[in-house]
Design a protein around this motif. Structure first.
Motif, PDB file in Angstrom:
ATOM      1  N   LYS A   1       0.818  -1.213   0.000  1.00 23.10           N
ATOM      2  CA  LYS A   1       0.000   0.000   0.000  1.00 23.10           C
ATOM      3  C   LYS A   1       0.853   1.265   0.000  1.00 23.10           C
ATOM      4  N   GLY A   2       0.498   2.210  -0.870  1.00 23.30           N
ATOM      5  CA  GLY A   2       1.133   3.518  -0.857  1.00 23.30           C
ATOM      6  C   GLY A   2       2.537   3.566  -1.412  1.00 23.30           C
ATOM      7  N   ALA A   3       3.035   2.469  -1.979  1.00 24.34           N
ATOM      8  CA  ALA A   3       4.385   2.472  -2.544  1.00 24.34           C
ATOM      9  C   ALA A   3       4.404   3.190  -3.888  1.00 24.34           C
ATOM     10  N   ILE A   4       5.585   3.659  -4.270  1.00 20.20           N
ATOM     11  CA  ILE A   4       5.759   4.311  -5.568  1.00 20.20           C
ATOM     12  C   ILE A   4       6.971   3.713  -6.264  1.00 20.20           C
ATOM     13  N   ILE A   5       6.793   3.406  -7.551  1.00 23.13           N
ATOM     14  CA  ILE A   5       7.854   2.851  -8.381  1.00 23.13           C
ATOM     15  C   ILE A   5       8.250   3.908  -9.406  1.00 23.13           C
ATOM     16  N   GLY A   6       9.515   4.272  -9.452  1.00 24.27           N
ATOM     17  CA  GLY A   6       9.975   5.283 -10.390  1.00 24.27           C
ATOM     18  C   GLY A   6       9.898   4.807 -11.829  1.00 24.27           C
ATOM     19  N   ALA A   7      10.074   5.735 -12.752  1.00 27.20           N
ATOM     20  CA  ALA A   7      10.006   5.416 -14.179  1.00 27.20           C
ATOM     21  C   ALA A   7      11.177   4.529 -14.602  1.00 27.20           C
ATOM     22  N   VAL A   8      10.923   3.728 -15.645  1.00 31.89           N
ATOM     23  CA  VAL A   8      11.941   2.870 -16.269  1.00 31.89           C
ATOM     24  C   VAL A   8      12.616   1.997 -15.214  1.00 31.89           C
ATOM     25  N   THR A   9      11.805   1.312 -14.438  1.00 29.17           N
ATOM     26  CA  THR A   9      12.290   0.470 -13.343  1.00 29.17           C
ATOM     27  C   THR A   9      11.747  -0.941 -13.504  1.00 29.17           C
ATOM     28  N   MET A  10      12.615  -1.934 -13.295  1.00 31.37           N
ATOM     29  CA  MET A  10      12.189  -3.333 -13.290  1.00 31.37           C
ATOM     30  C   MET A  10      12.103  -3.801 -11.848  1.00 31.37           C
ATOM     31  N   VAL A  11      10.904  -4.248 -11.435  1.00 30.37           N
ATOM     32  CA  VAL A  11      10.689  -4.674 -10.057  1.00 30.37           C
ATOM     33  C   VAL A  11      10.584  -6.194 -10.030  1.00 30.37           C
ATOM     34  N   THR A  12      11.538  -6.837  -9.383  1.00 30.63           N
ATOM     35  CA  THR A  12      11.593  -8.303  -9.392  1.00 30.63           C
ATOM     36  C   THR A  12      11.285  -8.924  -8.039  1.00 30.63           C
ATOM     37  N   ASN A  13      11.157  -8.108  -6.996  1.00 29.43           N
ATOM     38  CA  ASN A  13      10.868  -8.624  -5.658  1.00 29.43           C
ATOM     39  C   ASN A  13       9.822  -7.746  -4.982  1.00 29.43           C
ATOM     40  N   ASP A  14       9.257  -8.243  -3.890  1.00 32.69           N
ATOM     41  CA  ASP A  14       8.182  -7.541  -3.199  1.00 32.69           C
ATOM     42  C   ASP A  14       8.661  -6.190  -2.658  1.00 32.69           C
ATOM     43  N   VAL A  15       7.733  -5.231  -2.635  1.00 31.82           N
ATOM     44  CA  VAL A  15       8.014  -3.871  -2.178  1.00 31.82           C
ATOM     45  C   VAL A  15       7.161  -3.585  -0.954  1.00 31.82           C
TER      46      VAL A  15
ATOM     47  N   ALA B   1      15.685   3.123  -9.991  1.00 36.68           N
ATOM     48  CA  ALA B   1      16.873   2.559 -10.654  1.00 36.68           C
ATOM     49  C   ALA B   1      16.428   1.465 -11.623  1.00 36.68           C
ATOM     50  N   PRO B   2      17.211   1.247 -12.683  1.00 34.42           N
ATOM     51  CA  PRO B   2      16.816   0.272 -13.705  1.00 34.42           C
ATOM     52  C   PRO B   2      16.497  -1.115 -13.154  1.00 34.42           C
ATOM     53  N   ARG B   3      17.319  -1.631 -12.260  1.00 31.51           N
ATOM     54  CA  ARG B   3      16.976  -2.848 -11.523  1.00 31.51           C
ATOM     55  C   ARG B   3      16.548  -2.382 -10.149  1.00 31.51           C
ATOM     56  N   GLY B   4      15.251  -2.341  -9.915  1.00 26.11           N
ATOM     57  CA  GLY B   4      14.664  -1.621  -8.798  1.00 26.11           C
ATOM     58  C   GLY B   4      15.371  -1.785  -7.464  1.00 26.11           C
ATOM     59  N   LYS B   5      15.629  -0.670  -6.808  1.00 21.23           N
ATOM     60  CA  LYS B   5      16.229  -0.655  -5.481  1.00 21.23           C
ATOM     61  C   LYS B   5      15.313   0.110  -4.534  1.00 21.23           C
ATOM     62  N   LEU B   6      15.189  -0.403  -3.316  1.00 15.94           N
ATOM     63  CA  LEU B   6      14.383   0.262  -2.303  1.00 15.94           C
ATOM     64  C   LEU B   6      15.215   1.397  -1.714  1.00 15.94           C
ATOM     65  N   ASP B   7      14.888   2.616  -2.125  1.00 14.76           N
ATOM     66  CA  ASP B   7      15.714   3.775  -1.777  1.00 14.76           C
ATOM     67  C   ASP B   7      15.153   4.616  -0.639  1.00 14.76           C
ATOM     68  N   GLY B   8      14.028   4.255  -0.091  1.00 14.12           N
ATOM     69  CA  GLY B   8      13.461   5.046   0.987  1.00 14.12           C
ATOM     70  C   GLY B   8      11.966   4.867   1.053  1.00 14.12           C
ATOM     71  N   LEU B   9      11.297   5.897   1.582  1.00 20.03           N
ATOM     72  CA  LEU B   9       9.851   5.882   1.737  1.00 20.03           C
ATOM     73  C   LEU B   9       9.214   6.914   0.818  1.00 20.03           C
ATOM     74  N   ASN B  10       7.956   6.670   0.470  1.00 19.90           N
ATOM     75  CA  ASN B  10       7.194   7.594  -0.364  1.00 19.90           C
ATOM     76  C   ASN B  10       6.680   8.738   0.518  1.00 19.90           C
ATOM     77  N   LEU B  11       7.611   9.578   0.967  1.00 19.84           N
ATOM     78  CA  LEU B  11       7.262  10.643   1.912  1.00 19.84           C
ATOM     79  C   LEU B  11       6.312  11.661   1.298  1.00 19.84           C
ATOM     80  N   VAL B  12       6.491  11.957   0.015  1.00 19.24           N
ATOM     81  CA  VAL B  12       5.609  12.913  -0.649  1.00 19.24           C
ATOM     82  C   VAL B  12       4.167  12.399  -0.631  1.00 19.24           C
ATOM     83  N   GLY B  13       4.004  11.133  -0.962  1.00 21.38           N
ATOM     84  CA  GLY B  13       2.664  10.552  -0.950  1.00 21.38           C
ATOM     85  C   GLY B  13       2.047  10.545   0.436  1.00 21.38           C
TER      86      GLY B  13
END
Length: 262
Positions: A165-179, A187-199
Motif C-alpha cells: 500500500k502507498g508504494a511508488i515505483i519510479g520510471a523505467v524500473t524493473m521490479v523483481t521482488n516484493d516492495v 533505478a533500472p533494476r529496482g532498489k528500495l531507496d526510501g519511503l514515499n514521503l511525498v505521498g
C-alpha cells in the motif's frame, strides 16, 4: 434510469448487459458475456470481450482491449474473468487480460484507478483502489498491487510480485521482488531507496506516524538479523498502525523475496 446509448457502428453481441446511462461509441465491439455498469463510457474502437465486468462510471478510451485471453502458454481456454471496479479511467491502447485456472481465475482491478496509455495488466493480477499505472508500464501475471500504488512509466513488475500500500515505483524500473508498503523504488533494476514521503504528506498522514515510519525503515535497513527477524522485532515494539502494515506485509505469504533497504 436513462437507457444505454449505442452508436450505430458499434457491435454489441446478444447476451451483453449494458447499464443505464452508458455510452458505447463508434466501432466498439462488446462480446456476449460482458456486463457493463451504469454511466460507463467507451469512447470509440474499444474491444470488451470474455467474461468481463466493468464498474459504474468508468471511462475507457480508444483502442483499449479488455478481457482478451491471457498471454500465457499454459492457458487452455478455461472460463475465467476480468472484473474492473468503479470510476476507473482507462486510457488509449490499454490491455487487461482475464485470469487463468492456475491463478484463481480472476484478474481484478479496484475502484478509482488511472491506467495511462499503453499499459498492460496481465492474467490473475490483483490491483487495488486508487492505483495509477503510467504510460507503457506492464504488470505481469499474478502481481498484487495494494491500494494507492503508483507505477512509473515504462516500468515492469515481475510475475508474482507484491507491491504494498502507498508504494511508488519510479520510471523505467524493473521490479523483481516484493516492495514494502510506502516504499520508494527506483533505478533500472529496482532498489528500495526510501519511503514515499511525498505521498504520505499528500494524504495527510500525521507527523508522528511519518517519524515512526522513518525509524522503522532505518531498523529494517541496519538492524541485526535477517529481514524478517527485524520486521518481527518492529511488530513487538511499534505503536504505529502504518508501521504495523509494513510488518504484516513482510510476514505475510509471498512467492518472492523482498527488495530490502540498501
Amino acid at each position: 434510469m436513462t437507457p444505454a446509448t449505442v452508436h450505430p457502428s458499434a457491435i454489441v453481441e446478444e447476451g451483453a448487459v449494458l447499464g443505464g446511462g452508458s455510452y458505447i461509441g463508434p466501432f466498439c465491439h462488446i462480446g456476449p458475456e460482458v456486463v457493463i455498469g451504469q454511466n460507463v463510457t467507451l469512447k470509440s474502437h474499444v474491444v470488451v470481450t470474455g467474461q468481463t465486468e466493468i464498474g459504474d462510471e468508468t471511462t475507457v478510451f480508444s483502442f483499449s482491449v479488455l478481457g482478451e485471453i491471457p498471454q500465457d502458454l499454459k492457458f487452455k481456454g478455461e472460463k475465467t474473468k476480468l472484473v474492473i471496479g468503479k470510476r476507473n479511467r482507462i486510457r488509449e491502447h490499454v490491455t487487461m487480460n482475464t485470469g487463468t485456472e492456475g491463478g484463481g481465475g480472476v484478474t481484478r482491478v479496484g475502484d478509482d484507478g488511472l491506467f495511462m496509455a499503453g499499459c498492460h495488466v496481465a492474467h490473475d493480477a490483483q490491483v487495488g483502489n486508487r492505483v495509477i499505472v503510467v504510460n507503457s508500464a506492464a504488470l505481469a501475471g499474478h502481481c498484487v498491487l495494494e491500494d494507492d500504488v503508483i507505477i512509473g512509466g515504462l516500468s515492469g513488475v515481475h510475475q508474482w510480485v507484491r507491491i504494498g500500500k502507498g508504494a511508488i515505483i519510479g520510471a523505467v524500473t524493473m521490479v523483481t521482488n516484493d516492495v514494502i508498503p510506502y516504499g520508494l523504488v527506483q533505478a533500472p533494476r529496482g532498489k528500495l531507496d526510501g519511503l514515499n514521503l511525498v505521498g504520505l504528506k499528500r494524504r495527510g498522514v500525521a507527523r508522528s506516524d511519518i517519524t515512526a515510519l522513518r525509524a522503522a525503515f532505518q531498523m529494517l535497513a541496519q538492524g541485526e538479523g535477517a529481514f524478517q527477524d527485524r520486521a518481527r522485532r518492529l511488530g513487538e515494539e511499534t505503536q504505529s498502525d502504518y508501521v504495523r502494515e509494513i510488518v504484516d506485509f513482510v510476514l505475510g505469504d509471498s512467492d518472492r523475496s523482498f527488495l530490502t533497504p540498501g
